[in-house]
Write a protein that holds these residues in place. Structure first.
Motif, mmCIF file in Angstrom:
data_model
loop_
_atom_site.group_PDB
_atom_site.id
_atom_site.type_symbol
_atom_site.label_atom_id
_atom_site.label_comp_id
_atom_site.label_asym_id
_atom_site.label_seq_id
_atom_site.Cartn_x
_atom_site.Cartn_y
_atom_site.Cartn_z
ATOM 1 N N LEU A 102 4.304 7.206 2.244
ATOM 2 C CA LEU A 102 4.706 6.007 2.973
ATOM 3 C C LEU A 102 4.275 4.767 2.207
ATOM 4 O O LEU A 102 3.133 4.673 1.761
ATOM 5 C CB LEU A 102 4.026 5.971 4.350
ATOM 6 N N PHE A 142 -6.551 5.711 9.700
ATOM 7 C CA PHE A 142 -5.802 6.310 10.792
ATOM 8 C C PHE A 142 -6.530 7.488 11.423
ATOM 9 O O PHE A 142 -7.263 8.218 10.760
ATOM 10 C CB PHE A 142 -4.443 6.810 10.282
ATOM 11 N N GLY A 143 -6.286 7.659 12.706
ATOM 12 C CA GLY A 143 -6.714 8.863 13.385
ATOM 13 C C GLY A 143 -5.728 9.988 13.106
ATOM 14 O O GLY A 143 -4.705 9.784 12.444
ATOM 15 N N PRO A 144 -5.999 11.193 13.630
ATOM 16 C CA PRO A 144 -5.146 12.354 13.351
ATOM 17 C C PRO A 144 -3.831 12.347 14.122
ATOM 18 O O PRO A 144 -2.943 13.137 13.818
ATOM 19 C CB PRO A 144 -6.015 13.534 13.769
ATOM 20 N N GLY A 145 -3.716 11.469 15.116
ATOM 21 C CA GLY A 145 -2.470 11.395 15.866
ATOM 22 C C GLY A 145 -2.491 12.221 17.144
ATOM 23 O O GLY A 145 -3.237 13.210 17.256
ATOM 24 N N GLN A 169 0.609 11.353 3.897
ATOM 25 C CA GLN A 169 0.337 11.978 5.183
ATOM 26 C C GLN A 169 0.677 13.461 5.099
ATOM 27 O O GLN A 169 1.770 13.830 4.693
ATOM 28 C CB GLN A 169 1.168 11.314 6.291
ATOM 29 N N GLY A 212 -3.229 12.017 10.149
ATOM 30 C CA GLY A 212 -2.810 10.637 9.983
ATOM 31 C C GLY A 212 -2.665 10.278 8.512
ATOM 32 O O GLY A 212 -3.183 10.982 7.641
ATOM 33 N N PRO A 213 -1.962 9.187 8.201
ATOM 34 C CA PRO A 213 -1.812 8.758 6.808
ATOM 35 C C PRO A 213 -3.162 8.388 6.194
ATOM 36 O O PRO A 213 -4.040 7.862 6.875
ATOM 37 C CB PRO A 213 -0.915 7.521 6.918
ATOM 38 N N LEU A 245 -4.826 6.309 2.817
ATOM 39 C CA LEU A 245 -4.486 5.338 1.781
ATOM 40 C C LEU A 245 -4.688 5.927 0.382
ATOM 41 O O LEU A 245 -5.719 6.528 0.090
ATOM 42 C CB LEU A 245 -5.356 4.093 1.921
ATOM 43 N N LEU A 266 -0.104 7.207 16.657
ATOM 44 C CA LEU A 266 -1.190 7.053 15.688
ATOM 45 C C LEU A 266 -1.976 5.777 15.965
ATOM 46 O O LEU A 266 -1.394 4.713 16.150
ATOM 47 C CB LEU A 266 -0.633 6.988 14.265
ATOM 48 N N TYR A 273 0.516 5.293 1.185
ATOM 49 C CA TYR A 273 -0.246 6.283 1.945
ATOM 50 C C TYR A 273 0.396 7.652 1.752
ATOM 51 O O TYR A 273 1.613 7.763 1.534
ATOM 52 C CB TYR A 273 -0.221 5.959 3.448
ATOM 53 N N LEU A 317 4.156 13.596 3.027
ATOM 54 C CA LEU A 317 4.990 12.445 3.335
ATOM 55 C C LEU A 317 4.344 11.223 2.697
ATOM 56 O O LEU A 317 3.182 10.920 2.973
ATOM 57 C CB LEU A 317 5.100 12.261 4.848
ATOM 58 N N GLN A 330 0.842 -1.193 0.000
ATOM 59 C CA GLN A 330 0.000 0.000 0.000
ATOM 60 C C GLN A 330 0.878 1.244 0.000
ATOM 61 O O GLN A 330 1.995 1.236 0.496
ATOM 62 C CB GLN A 330 -0.894 0.014 1.241
ATOM 63 N N GLU A 362 -7.135 -1.943 3.786
ATOM 64 C CA GLU A 362 -6.869 -0.571 4.204
ATOM 65 C C GLU A 362 -6.911 -0.385 5.704
ATOM 66 O O GLU A 362 -7.821 -0.864 6.384
ATOM 67 C CB GLU A 362 -7.876 0.378 3.560
ATOM 68 N N GLN A 363 -5.944 0.352 6.220
ATOM 69 C CA GLN A 363 -6.003 0.795 7.610
ATOM 70 C C GLN A 363 -6.408 2.270 7.614
ATOM 71 O O GLN A 363 -5.896 3.062 6.831
ATOM 72 C CB GLN A 363 -4.651 0.620 8.306
#
Lengths: 111, 111
Positions: free
Chosen positions: A88, B102-105, A37, A42-43, A45, B90, A35, A86, A33, B99-100
């Motif tokens: 990833l 993500f939260g904003p961190g 960011q 957060g990242p 997809l 995160l 991503y 960024l 995958q 797919e994962q």
């Protein structure tokens, strides 16, 4: 030692130029995958590739999964300032739902 | 839209304090993850959970513990915060697809 090696670590280009980011490993992945960011978030997809040799396009972004499923590349055509972020890569091995992430490539597109 | 929320965007704690980071997802996902992100190292998996009350260590579990009492909530606990735990944390959730989300961190600073 990272399972996935990304290069380059930093990339700064002018708007309208092309760029390529690489993601390499000695391990075989069942899926890979990419991503993106943005600062303070957060990242998110961009794409998932699962078949060796697969090429996927998302507007000006082209993603390729290597034939041996050990490497991948992300190519951006005619980059725009909105592509700054960024990037990833992350891979999954076998049926493992855990992801191994590369260290990331920071892309800056100057207007 | 999948939403993953984290309890705090920024947190400053003192060495030795007990720290709780909360994560909530609204998509009924089975799998939830905690990562830390440090410059040049990418995302490293601390712990993950594949069901309520189930947890597994990731790559860097030392100094951390987790709790998952309800499906939608996954908490990360720093039993005794140390300065080397200053980082971006995160949380992510994953359903049946690759797919994962993500939260904003949470940017944690330990002084």
């Amino acid at each position: 030692t990272q399972l996935l090696e990304q290069s380059p670590q930093f990339l700064s280009i002018q708007e309208g130029e092309n760029l390529t980011v690489y993601c390499n490993s000695s391990s075989v992945f069942s899926s890979l995958q990419w991503y993106r960011q943005e600062p303070g978030e957060g990242p998110v997809l961009l794409v998932t590739v699962v078949t060796g040799g697969e090429v996927k396009k998302l507007k000006r972004l082209t993603f390729q999964f290597g034939d041996a499923r050990k490497d991948s590349s992300l190519h951006i055509t005619a980059a725009q300032p909105g592509d700054t972020g960024l990037y990833l890569c992350a891979g999954s091995r076998g049926n493992d739902y855990k992801l191994s992430f590369g260290a990331g490539t920071t892309v800056t597109v100057r207007a | 839209d999948v939403k993953v929320t984290q309890s705090s965007r920024y947190l400053v704690k003192r060495t030795g304090e007990k720290v709780f980071l909360e994560c909530v997802q609204d998509m009924d996902h089975e799998n939830m993850f905690w990562y830390r992100q440090d410059p040049g190292l990418g995302l490293r998996l601390i712990y993950f959970s594949y069901d309520v009350k189930m947890k597994e260590k990731g790559d860097i579990p030392e100094g951390y513990s987790v709790s998952r009492e309800k499906k939608e909530r996954f908490s990360l606990i720093l039993e005794s915060a140390s300065t080397n735990q200053t980082s971006m944390y995160l949380c992510a959730s994953r359903g049946s697809s690759y797919e994962q989300y993500f939260g904003p961190g949470t940017r944690l600073t330990v002084t």
